[in-house]
Design an enzyme around this catalytic site. Structure first.
Site, mmCIF file in Angstrom:
data_model
loop_
_atom_site.group_PDB
_atom_site.id
_atom_site.type_symbol
_atom_site.label_atom_id
_atom_site.label_comp_id
_atom_site.label_asym_id
_atom_site.label_seq_id
_atom_site.Cartn_x
_atom_site.Cartn_y
_atom_site.Cartn_z
ATOM 1 N N LYS A 204 52.656 -7.813 46.819
ATOM 2 C CA LYS A 204 53.604 -8.921 46.209
ATOM 3 C C LYS A 204 54.271 -9.729 47.270
ATOM 4 C CE LYS A 204 58.226 -8.617 43.950
ATOM 5 N NZ LYS A 204 59.472 -7.715 43.410
ATOM 6 N N GLU A 210 50.037 -3.027 56.524
ATOM 7 C CA GLU A 210 48.986 -2.179 56.382
ATOM 8 C C GLU A 210 47.942 -2.939 55.530
ATOM 9 O OE1 GLU A 210 51.899 -1.137 55.485
ATOM 10 O OE2 GLU A 210 52.267 0.802 55.892
ATOM 11 N N GLY A 265 57.531 -3.544 42.821
ATOM 12 C CA GLY A 265 56.234 -3.118 43.473
ATOM 13 C C GLY A 265 55.720 -1.864 42.482
ATOM 14 N N ARG A 266 56.893 -0.843 42.260
ATOM 15 C CA ARG A 266 56.565 0.353 41.673
ATOM 16 C C ARG A 266 56.387 0.441 40.379
ATOM 17 N NH1 ARG A 266 61.036 0.093 44.897
ATOM 18 N NH2 ARG A 266 63.030 0.482 43.621
ATOM 19 N N GLU A 351 61.755 6.082 45.037
ATOM 20 C CA GLU A 351 61.854 4.917 45.651
ATOM 21 C C GLU A 351 63.045 4.105 44.796
ATOM 22 O OE1 GLU A 351 58.908 1.184 46.410
ATOM 23 O OE2 GLU A 351 59.058 2.249 48.499
ATOM 24 N N HIS A 382 47.760 28.583 41.324
ATOM 25 C CA HIS A 382 47.009 29.281 42.369
ATOM 26 C C HIS A 382 47.690 28.905 43.828
ATOM 27 C CE1 HIS A 382 44.471 31.117 39.366
ATOM 28 N NE2 HIS A 382 44.256 29.779 38.987
ATOM 29 N N LYS A 510 60.088 0.244 59.047
ATOM 30 C CA LYS A 510 59.217 -0.749 59.182
ATOM 31 C C LYS A 510 59.479 -1.618 60.801
ATOM 32 C CE LYS A 510 57.935 -1.592 54.573
ATOM 33 N NZ LYS A 510 58.085 -2.610 53.798
HETATM 34 O O1 F6P Z 1 57.955 -0.694 51.542
HETATM 35 C C1 F6P Z 1 57.787 -0.277 50.336
HETATM 36 C C2 F6P Z 1 57.185 -1.166 49.207
HETATM 37 O O2 F6P Z 1 57.797 -2.554 49.377
HETATM 38 C C3 F6P Z 1 57.151 -0.764 48.059
HETATM 39 O O3 F6P Z 1 58.070 -1.025 47.337
HETATM 40 C C4 F6P Z 1 55.737 -1.663 47.400
HETATM 41 O O4 F6P Z 1 55.303 -1.198 46.278
HETATM 42 C C5 F6P Z 1 54.938 -1.612 48.798
HETATM 43 O O5 F6P Z 1 55.835 -1.521 49.938
HETATM 44 C C6 F6P Z 1 54.002 -2.771 48.969
HETATM 45 O O6 F6P Z 1 54.531 -4.056 48.983
HETATM 46 P P1 F6P Z 1 53.815 -5.323 48.915
HETATM 47 O O7 F6P Z 1 53.285 -5.254 47.521
HETATM 48 O O8 F6P Z 1 54.720 -6.355 48.761
HETATM 49 O O9 F6P Z 1 52.605 -5.369 49.782
#
Ligand code: F6P
Length: 545
Positions: A204, A210, A265-266, A351, A382, A510
């Site tokens: 987003k 990453e 995002g979530r 979150e 289990h 971060k």
């Molecule tokens: O760091 C948390 C977060 O912003 C989440 O809320 C989000 O889903 C994820 O990192 C990935 O963010 P993006 O879609 O902007 O890469």
């Protein structure tokens, strides 16, 4: 000063929580308990009778909801009001699944029309790939999609795809890369052919370390294994709200699927972030997923609080968090394909509600979001059910199970169901010392041993659980279920007066991580941080402990 705890209703709930009989007694004295405390909506069936509740409990909880202006807050969210107050944003994941006939104006734009345009672009993209109109740089069809993303840009696409595996069309193989650990992308690239692979970068913000690193590595691999810069447009696409940065990164503008700042995002699997889902199950099934969620939206929007499934589940969670000090909530999916759902609900809930100040910045003096965890039934029996049954922590549980399996083999499904229902019964009724002793009556051990073992076999019971059933896991019922949990999370946030839609808590890690990375890339010994961070950084630089 936050008045929530000072309210009469809150204090009445506090007192009431101490007066409730054991659930065994509640069932024994009311044969209609199941009928009273169960609800069928949107293809889902909720049995909430195995909770520490009476009519009085529910009346007080609903009073708390009314005093929190829950109904008005629901309407405000659906209508696009700026309820994410710290980022100045509307919260409109519900707009992603509204029918084409709807419209909703936000800042002069009909967001439903925009959503429909993006859905059409998704459908076109899938058709081009599946028909072979869109081919790789050697003219071969694209067979493998690599979805690169993390958090909500990974969990939704991956877990919802897995949950709907019986609906995969077979047109594509989909691979998911999230972690920046080189193993994640290396494992995938080792099995792929650049001629027939397309990378779908989902971010987003288009600023997540990453995802950017993994995409750069994918691009380098592509260029090192036969692709050229001119071929990138055939093999890379992106989903982002930051189109400028994606274009600058080298993604062809025509291959960029937009998303909006009013989608968290979530809460984004319903947007083009859900492309991997649609690629795997087909657009018709993806639209059924949306329709299921929309059905739950309509129920949430219009049902009276006392007959409102997300409200009931949300208020029960507040009940245990704030009046029984439950620190966690477990989700147990008695369905192999749904095994990833607890991890999905972890981000959705933790979150959203892992907050310590109210909307106006006042520190809360009550519990907010619990730890969400869980796993696949019967596997958990289990592994960690011992603690659920005899531990000292109160851990409310959601048991989720379809009545029909996609694999009706022999007695498997009946056994799965018997475990699911048996567990909720054991959690509710427990086993008294006397019952345990009676079970040992004929054991070949001394009376003293029998008394000792009976003490160890005693189970408190009175452990609350919800059982959520559906006929079968289909795109529609899954869509309704995910929306149910989204709204359950929202309900809790309203009661706690928090902002469930920002995530300031993830920023510091971060920033400090980037500072550490700078030091890891320097040869000189690091000495300017705390002694632990200095030592850890220097150990990494020396490469051995
Ligand atoms: O760091 C948390 C977060 O912003 C989440 O809320 C989000 O889903 C994820 O990192 C990935 O963010 P993006 O879609 O902007 O890469």
């Amino acid at each position: 000063m936050n008045s929530l705890r000072n309210s009469q209703t809150w204090q009445a709930l506090q007192e009431h929580s101490q007066q409730l009989p054991h659930m065994r007694e509640l069932f024994a004295t009311n044969t209609q308990r199941f009928n009273q405390y169960s609800l069928k909506q949107c293809g889902l069936f909720l049995d909430y009778s195995k909770n520490r509740i009476t009519d009085e409990t529910l009346a007080l909880l609903m009073q708390l909801a009314q005093e929190s202006q829950l109904d008005a807050k629901i309407k405000a969210m659906f209508n696009g009001e700026i309820i994410n107050n710290t980022e100045g944003r509307a919260v409109l994941h519900t707009a992603l699944r509204r029918p084409t006939t709807d419209s909703l104006m936000l800042d002069g734009v009909d967001v439903v029309a925009e959503v429909q345009q993006t859905l059409a672009k998704m459908e076109q993209f899938i058709l081009q790939l599946s028909s072979g109109t869109w081919r790789g740089y050697t003219g071969e069809k694209i067979t493998d999609i690599v979805s690169i993303g993390i958090g909500g840009s990974f969990l939704g696409p991956k877990i919802i795809s897995e949950s709907l595996k019986p609906y995969w069309t077979g047109d594509f193989n989909c691979h998911f890369v999230a972690n920046v650990d080189g193993a994640a992308i290396s494992d995938k690239l080792a099995k792929l052919d650049p001629k027939t692979t397309l990378f779908l970068m989902s971010s987003k913000s288009f600023g997540t370390q990453e995802t950017l690193t993994n995409t750069l590595t994918a691009k380098a691999w592509f260029l090192a294994n036969g692709g050229t810069q001119a071929d990138v447009a055939k093999h890379f696409a992106a989903v982002t709200s930051n189109v400028a940065k994606a274009t600058e990164f080298g993604i062809d503008a025509a291959n960029i699927f937009p998303m909006w700042d009013w989608v968290g995002g979530r809460y984004s699997l319903w947007s083009a972030i859900g492309l991997p889902i649609a690629l795997l199950i087909g657009m018709d099934n993806f639209k059924a997923l949306l329709a299921g969620a929309n059905e739950m939206d309509q129920h949430f929007y219009s049902a009276p609080l006392t007959q409102n499934m997300p409200v009931i589940m949300g208020m029960l969670s507040v009940w245990y968090s704030d009046f029984f000090n439950a620190q966690s909530h477990v989700v147990l999916t008695y369905d192999h394909y749904l095994r990833g759902l607890p991890a999905y609900f972890q981000q959705l809930d933790m979150e959203s509600n892992g907050k310590h100040v109210t909307l106006n910045g006042t520190k809360v003096d009550y519990s907010t979001g619990p730890v969400i965890w869980g796993g696949e039934g019967t596997n958990g029996q289990h592994a960690y059910h011992q603690l659920l049954h005899q531990g000292t922590a109160l851990i409310p549980a959601d048991f989720i199970m379809p009545l029909q399996s996609h694999h009706p083999i022999g007695e498997h499904h009946a056994q799965l169901a018997s475990n699911c229902f048996g567990q909720t019964q054991a959690l509710m009724q427990g086993r008294t010392y006397e019952e345990a002793l009676a079970e040992l009556a004929n054991a070949n051990i001394t009376d003293e041993q029998k008394q000792l073992i009976a003490k160890h076999k005693e189970m408190q019971g009175n452990k609350p659980s919800n059982t959520l059933l559906m006929d079968k896991v289909t795109p529609k019922t899954l869509g309704a279920m995910i929306a149910l949990y989204e709204h359950r999370t929202f309900v809790q946030g309203v009661i706690w007066q928090i902002n469930s839609f920002d995530q300031w808590g993830v920023e510091l890690g971060k920033t400090l991580g980037n500072n550490v990375l700078d030091r890891l890339n320097q040869t000189e010994t690091t000495v300017d941080l705390d002694s632990s961070s200095n030592a850890l950084i220097n150990l990494f630089k020396q490469g051995s402990i």
